[in-house]
Design an enzyme around this catalytic site. Structure first.
Site, PDB file in Angstrom:
ATOM      1  N   ASP A 141       0.835  -1.198   0.000  1.00 26.11           N
ATOM      2  CA  ASP A 141       0.000   0.000   0.000  1.00 26.11           C
ATOM      3  C   ASP A 141       0.873   1.253   0.000  1.00 26.11           C
ATOM      4  OD1 ASP A 141      -2.583   1.421   2.174  1.00 26.11           O
ATOM      5  OD2 ASP A 141      -2.338   1.459  -0.013  1.00 26.11           O
ATOM      6  N   LYS A 144       2.822   3.459  -5.655  1.00 27.14           N
ATOM      7  CA  LYS A 144       2.268   2.461  -6.603  1.00 27.14           C
ATOM      8  C   LYS A 144       3.288   2.031  -7.651  1.00 27.14           C
ATOM      9  CE  LYS A 144      -0.891   3.354  -3.901  1.00 27.14           C
ATOM     10  NZ  LYS A 144      -0.842   2.565  -2.634  1.00 27.14           N
ATOM     11  N   ASP A 169      -3.218  -2.934  -2.583  1.00 30.67           N
ATOM     12  CA  ASP A 169      -4.277  -1.930  -2.600  1.00 30.67           C
ATOM     13  C   ASP A 169      -4.123  -1.053  -3.851  1.00 30.67           C
ATOM     14  OD1 ASP A 169      -5.258   0.930  -0.562  1.00 30.67           O
ATOM     15  OD2 ASP A 169      -6.481  -0.465  -1.740  1.00 30.67           O
ATOM     16  N   ASN A 170      -5.199  -0.415  -4.270  1.00 29.92           N
ATOM     17  CA  ASN A 170      -5.180   0.637  -5.299  1.00 29.92           C
ATOM     18  C   ASN A 170      -4.759   0.196  -6.688  1.00 29.92           C
ATOM     19  OD1 ASN A 170      -3.700   2.140  -2.591  1.00 29.92           O
ATOM     20  ND2 ASN A 170      -5.743   2.794  -3.262  1.00 29.92           N
ATOM     21  N   GLU A 199     -11.389   4.259  -1.196  1.00 35.65           N
ATOM     22  CA  GLU A 199     -11.861   4.511   0.174  1.00 35.65           C
ATOM     23  C   GLU A 199     -12.715   5.772   0.263  1.00 35.65           C
ATOM     24  OE1 GLU A 199      -8.727   3.762  -0.637  1.00 35.65           O
ATOM     25  OE2 GLU A 199      -7.313   5.292  -0.046  1.00 35.65           O
TER      26      GLU A 199
HETATM   27  O1  LIG Z   1      -0.297   6.752  -3.037  1.00 32.43           O
HETATM   28  C1  LIG Z   1      -0.927   6.192  -2.146  1.00 32.43           C
HETATM   29  N1  LIG Z   1      -0.294   5.626  -1.088  1.00 32.43           N
HETATM   30  C2  LIG Z   1       1.169   5.591  -1.014  1.00 32.43           C
HETATM   31  C3  LIG Z   1       1.824   6.805  -0.441  1.00 32.43           C
HETATM   32  C4  LIG Z   1       1.449   8.095  -0.797  1.00 32.43           C
HETATM   33  C5  LIG Z   1       2.141   9.188  -0.255  1.00 32.43           C
HETATM   34  C6  LIG Z   1       3.204   9.009   0.610  1.00 32.43           C
HETATM   35  C7  LIG Z   1       3.575   7.746   0.943  1.00 32.43           C
HETATM   36  C8  LIG Z   1       4.743   7.595   1.859  1.00 32.43           C
HETATM   37  N2  LIG Z   1       4.883   6.261   2.384  1.00 32.43           N
HETATM   38  C9  LIG Z   1       5.749   5.360   1.819  1.00 32.43           C
HETATM   39  C10 LIG Z   1       6.422   5.651   0.641  1.00 32.43           C
HETATM   40  C11 LIG Z   1       7.316   4.739   0.108  1.00 32.43           C
HETATM   41  C12 LIG Z   1       7.556   3.538   0.775  1.00 32.43           C
HETATM   42  N3  LIG Z   1       8.402   2.496   0.495  1.00 32.43           N
HETATM   43  N4  LIG Z   1       8.260   1.567   1.504  1.00 32.43           N
HETATM   44  C13 LIG Z   1       7.377   2.007   2.370  1.00 32.43           C
HETATM   45  C14 LIG Z   1       6.895   3.266   1.952  1.00 32.43           C
HETATM   46  C15 LIG Z   1       5.997   4.164   2.487  1.00 32.43           C
HETATM   47  C16 LIG Z   1       2.891   6.629   0.435  1.00 32.43           C
HETATM   48  C17 LIG Z   1      -2.416   6.152  -2.183  1.00 32.43           C
HETATM   49  C18 LIG Z   1      -3.085   7.156  -2.890  1.00 32.43           C
HETATM   50  C19 LIG Z   1      -4.476   7.163  -2.941  1.00 32.43           C
HETATM   51  C20 LIG Z   1      -5.186   8.232  -3.703  1.00 32.43           C
HETATM   52  C21 LIG Z   1      -4.780   9.564  -3.587  1.00 32.43           C
HETATM   53  C22 LIG Z   1      -5.437  10.559  -4.296  1.00 32.43           C
HETATM   54  C23 LIG Z   1      -6.535  10.224  -5.106  1.00 32.43           C
HETATM   55  F1  LIG Z   1      -7.183  11.216  -5.766  1.00 32.43           F
HETATM   56  C24 LIG Z   1      -6.927   8.907  -5.231  1.00 32.43           C
HETATM   57  C25 LIG Z   1      -6.251   7.907  -4.531  1.00 32.43           C
HETATM   58  C26 LIG Z   1      -5.231   6.170  -2.280  1.00 32.43           C
HETATM   59  C27 LIG Z   1      -4.546   5.163  -1.576  1.00 32.43           C
HETATM   60  O2  LIG Z   1      -5.236   4.172  -0.945  1.00 32.43           O
HETATM   61  C28 LIG Z   1      -3.152   5.146  -1.527  1.00 32.43           C
HETATM   62  O3  LIG Z   1      -2.532   4.127  -0.849  1.00 32.43           O
HETATM   63 MG   LIG Z   2      -3.950   2.562  -0.457  1.00 36.21          MG
END
Ligand SMILES: O=C(NCc1cccc(CNc2ccc3[nH]ncc3c2)c1)c1cc(-c2ccc(F)cc2)cc(O)c1O
Ligand SMILES: [Mg+2]
Length: 214
Positions: A141, A144, A169-170, A199
Site C-alpha cells: 500500500d 504504486k 491496494d489501489n 476509500e
Molecule cells: O499513493 C498512495 N499511497 C502511497 C503513499 C502516498 C504518499 C506518501 C507515501 C509515503 N509512504 C511510503 C512511501 C514509500 C515507501 N516504500 N516503503 C514504504 C513506503 C511508504 C505513500 C495512495 C493514494 C491514494 C489516492 C490519492 C489521491 C486520489 F485522488 C486517489 C487515490 C489512495 C490510496 O489508498 C493510496 O494508498
Molecule cells: Mg492505499
C-alpha cells in the site's frame, strides 16, 4: 503552525475511540474520513476484504509496505494469532510518528514493529535484521510505482514461499498497471481481483490477491 491531516486524524482517534479497543479506533478513523477529511486509509469496504484474506491466511509472518497512519496496520494486527507480529514499513517520518501513536492507542504496539525507511533499502535487510525466512502475507500500500520492483525484490531475496499471499491496494485507483500485468501473466502467481471502491468514495478501485506458486 497549522496541524497536519494525520495529526487531526490522531486527535479524532483520541477523542472518539476507546483506548485498547482496535475496532473503535478503526471506526473513529472511518468516521473522521467520511465526515471531516478524506484520507488515504484502505477504508472500511476494502478493509473488510483485507480482514477476510488475513483471516483466511492466518499468517505467522506479515509485512506491510506503507503504514501511513496505521489504519490497515490496526486492521491486520487485531486479527493475528497471539505471539504473531507484523513488520510495517513507512518512509515518511511524520506519518510514522502518528502511526505509532494510533497503533499504541489501539493497544497493539506489542504486535507491531514499525520500521522507518524505504522498501528498496529494507527488503534486502529483512532476513538478517528480523530473522525471517519467508513471509506468509504481504500487504502492498506504498508508492504504486514501487509495487512491481518490490515484488521482484521479494523473489530475488528469497522472501516468498509456495503459498505466500500478496495483497495489493489501489490496483485501479491510483493504479498499478505494470504490477497487475506482471502478476496476472506470470506463471509463478495465481492472481484474483477483488472489486471495490476507492476509500470513502464511489470511484472504482480494488485489491489484487496474488499467491506465489514457487
Ligand atoms: O499513493 C498512495 N499511497 C502511497 C503513499 C502516498 C504518499 C506518501 C507515501 C509515503 N509512504 C511510503 C512511501 C514509500 C515507501 N516504500 N516503503 C514504504 C513506503 C511508504 C505513500 C495512495 C493514494 C491514494 C489516492 C490519492 C489521491 C486520489 F485522488 C486517489 C487515490 C489512495 C490510496 O489508498 C493510496 O494508498
Ligand atoms: Mg492505499
Amino acid at each position: 503552525t497549522r496541524s497536519t491531516r494525520p495529526q487531526r486524524m490522531l486527535k479524532a482517534v483520541q477523542k472518539n475511540a476507546t483506548k485498547g479497543n482496535p475496532q473503535s479506533v478503526i471506526s473513529a478513523i472511518d468516521y473522521f474520513c467520511k465526515n471531516s477529511e478524506w484520507a488515504m486509509n484502505v477504508g472500511d469496504e476494502k478493509g473488510s476484504i483485507l480482514d477476510s484474506v488475513v483471516t483466511e491466511v492466518n499468517p505467522s509472518t506479515v509485512l506491510e509496505l506503507g503504514t501511513y497512519c496505521g489504519y490497515s496496520t490496526v486492521r491486520i494486527a487485531r486479527l493475528l494469532s497471539p505471539g504473531t507480529k507484523l513488520i510495517t514499513l513507512e518512509f515518511n517520518p511524520a506519518y510514522a510518528t502518528v502511526a505509532r501513536q494510533i497503533i499504541a492507542y489501539a493497544g497493539l504496539q506489542d504486535k507491531v514493529t514499525l520500521v522507518e525507511g524505504s522498501s528498496a533499502d529494507l527488503i534486502p535487510q529483512i532476513k538478517e535484521r528480523f530473522g525471517i525466512t519467508t513471509f506468509d502475507f504481504i500487504f502492498l500500500d506504498h508508492w504504486k510505482d514501487r509495487y512491481l520492483p518490490d515484488i521482484k525484490l521479494f523473489e530475488e531475496c528469497g522472501l516468498l514461499r509456495k503459498g505466500s499471499v500478496l495483497l495489493a491496494d489501489n490496483v485501479i485507483c491510483p493504479g498499478a498497471p505494470e504490477y497487475l500485468e506482471y502478476v496476472r501473466n506470470s506463471p509463478r502467481y495465481e492472481s484474483r481481483y477483488y472489486p471495490a471502491h476507492l476509500e470513502y468514495t464511489k470511484a472504482e478501485d480494488g485489491l489484487e490477491k496474488s499467491v506465489f506458486l514457487g
